[in-house]
Design an enzyme around this catalytic site. Structure first.
Site, PDB file in Angstrom:
ATOM      1  CD  GLU A  36      -2.507   1.778   0.413  1.00 49.08           C
ATOM      2  OE1 GLU A  36      -2.481   2.990   0.139  1.00 49.08           O
ATOM      3  OE2 GLU A  36      -3.225   0.944  -0.195  1.00 49.08           O
ATOM      4  NE  ARG A 126     -16.719   4.501  -0.828  1.00 54.79           N
ATOM      5  CZ  ARG A 126     -16.536   3.601  -1.791  1.00 54.79           C
ATOM      6  NH1 ARG A 126     -15.562   2.719  -1.670  1.00 54.79           N
ATOM      7  NH2 ARG A 126     -17.318   3.576  -2.855  1.00 54.79           N
ATOM      8  NE  ARG A 216     -17.363  12.835  -1.408  1.00 51.83           N
ATOM      9  CZ  ARG A 216     -16.269  12.097  -1.476  1.00 51.83           C
ATOM     10  NH1 ARG A 216     -16.350  10.837  -1.845  1.00 51.83           N
ATOM     11  NH2 ARG A 216     -15.094  12.601  -1.163  1.00 51.83           N
ATOM     12  CG  ASP A 341     -12.910   1.649  -8.243  1.00 55.99           C
ATOM     13  OD1 ASP A 341     -13.896   1.074  -8.740  1.00 55.99           O
ATOM     14  OD2 ASP A 341     -13.008   2.496  -7.331  1.00 55.99           O
ATOM     15  CB  ALA A 354     -17.769  -1.399  -3.215  1.00 55.86           C
TER      16      ALA A 354
END
Length: 463
Positions: A36, A126, A216, A341, A354
């Site tokens: 990551e 999430r 958002r 994605d 997702a």
């Protein structure tokens, strides 16, 4: 298993799909390491919802994953009588003389309800879901601050010779290295693996702006209930109207209302600009200034919420990947692939990105388990077998996932009354949404598993 027959998998990206896939492989006793680029585990975005079908896929990957959804999922509607529907209503049409208060403009309008199955619509944050997933992850699997720079294929992959026992070498931006038999890019919409597969100058390697911006924010539920009423605040609603639409649903145990408002943006958004930016109220209020009082009240709450941002909506519609595994002349030669994605980023208008990525993770878990079993038995060479598995994944998953990318664009047109087949006719629009949604929700998982097996054996025979 001998060292020669042992299979190692490198997953690039520890977001939801990368982490779920890693757990699926670990459960099947496959060696996996996750790399990551961020310094800490995090998920961007706010609300997410898994359909009943996606939850079933999670359970097949690892039974504990469905429990992760349950741990953070929020009931839609009255907790004593959950509402398992997605709901659509005209949020635009109103009489400015008679309708002044929220709710007045909706009286007498049809509320279109689409049943999503038992527990078929439960929202969660999430980041909260990823936190639950990471509690299941063994130590020493996820490596942070590992931004992939490049990978090097062994010579035998480049010239087509050899058994495939040589590893792929990964080189990270900090100078460190690692190796693996296969590499799976789950590194999101700006995927580095996708760029290495198809070439960084290739438009296929990059997402492109849809000219939609999503505003958002999270609204404290007590404020939402005071302004909108208990029923409206606790239940998911999608409001349609001309050239924009707005969605809200409860999250965080009904303590917060997640709101997303989509508006047009004629300007360009450079790819090197962060896709999420702080938002100001002006553009949002202007886009909904002529809508009914209910939607305007929600917009007012959103503009006053702490941390409101705007998210540039990018996707892979304009330049789709022709396949999800590198072929001849491309940077993978059968042992590098992309999923989630990284392979098929879609606009969020179906709320299914997702879920489709979870289907990818299930497909890869099943195929790699078959491949490792064949390699362990000594019946098949490593390189040929792994290549067949990844090619089968690409063959089976490409059509459905690319359909989602296209349909996500098209369903937005339906919500915003610019679909020429529906216009502002909400009844026709609802039928269009229903047909598309059912294709997502009622996916034949067993049929996919059978197709994966057939394609795997066909690819091996053809290799």
């Amino acid at each position: 298993m001998s060292e020669t027959n042992e299979v190692s998998v490198a997953i690039i990206g520890s977001g939801i799909i990368g982490s779920v896939l890693a757990l699926g492989l670990i459960r099947r006793n496959i060696k996996v390491q996750v790399y990551e680029q961020a310094r800490s585990l995090r998920e961007i975005g706010a609300g997410i919802a898994f359909t009943a079908n996606a939850r079933r896929c999670l359970g097949l990957i690892d039974p504990r994953l469905d429990d992760c959804v349950t741990a953070v999922g929020t009931v839609n509607g009255d907790p004593a009588r959950p509402n398992n529907h997605m709901q659509f209503i005209d949020g635009y049409t109103h009489d400015p003389v008679k309708h002044h208060l929220p709710g007045e403009d909706l009286a007498g309008k049809t509320l279109y309800k689409l049943h999503a199955g038992p527990r078929g619509f439960e929202g969660c944050h999430r980041a909260h879901f990823l936190e639950e997933v990471m509690k299941l992850m063994p130590e020493d699997v996820v490596h942070l601050s590992k931004r992939l720079d490049v990978y090097h294929l062994p010579p035998e992959d480049r010239d087509g010779s050899g058994s495939g026992n040589e590893k792929i070498k990964l080189v990270f931006c900090d100078g460190s290295t690692a190796d693996a038999d296969i590499v799976i890019g789950c590194d999101g919409i700006k995927s580095r693996v996708r760029g290495l597969l198809f070439g960084t100058d290739n438009p296929i390697s990059h997402p492109h702006y849809t000219h939609k911006v999503a505003y958002r924010g999270l609204i404290p539920m007590h404020l939402a209930m005071e302004r909108l009423g208990t029923y409206r605040a606790l239940n998911q609603h999608m409001y349609g109207g001309p050239n924009a639409h707005l969605l809200h649903f409860p999250v965080a145990g009904q303590k917060l209302l997640n709101v997303v408002a989509f508006v047009n943006d004629p300007e360009e958004w450079p790819l090197d600009r962060n896709m999420t930016q702080p938002a100001t109220a002006g553009g949002l209020q202007s886009a909904f200034s002529e809508w009914g009082p209910t939607v305007r009240a929600i917009v007012d709450l959103l503009t006053k919420s702490q941390g409101m941002d705007k998210w540039a909506v990018f996707d892979h519609f304009d330049h789709p990947a022709p396949r999800y595994v590198g072929g001849k002349g491309e940077g993978g030669m059968g042992r590098v692939c992309i999923a989630g994605d990284a392979a098929h980023a879609s606009a969020p208008h179906h709320g299914a990105g997702a879920g489709i990525g979870v289907e990818d993770a299930l497909a890869l878990s099943i195929l790699l388990e078959k491949a490792v079993g064949d390699i362990k038995s000594g019946s098949r060479s490593k390189g040929t077998t792994l290549g067949a598995a990844l090619q089968a994944f690409s063959n089976v998953r490409h059509e459905r996932s690319q359909w989602l990318v296209r349909s996500s664009r098209e369903v937005c047109e339906t919500y915003e009354w610019i679909n020429p087949e529906c216009g502002g006719d909400m009844a026709k629009g609802f039928e269009d949404v229903k047909e598309r949604s059912h294709k997502i929700w009622y996916f034949d998982i067993e049929g996919m598993v059978e197709e994966l097996t057939r394609e795997y054996h066909t690819e091996f025979q053809n290799s």
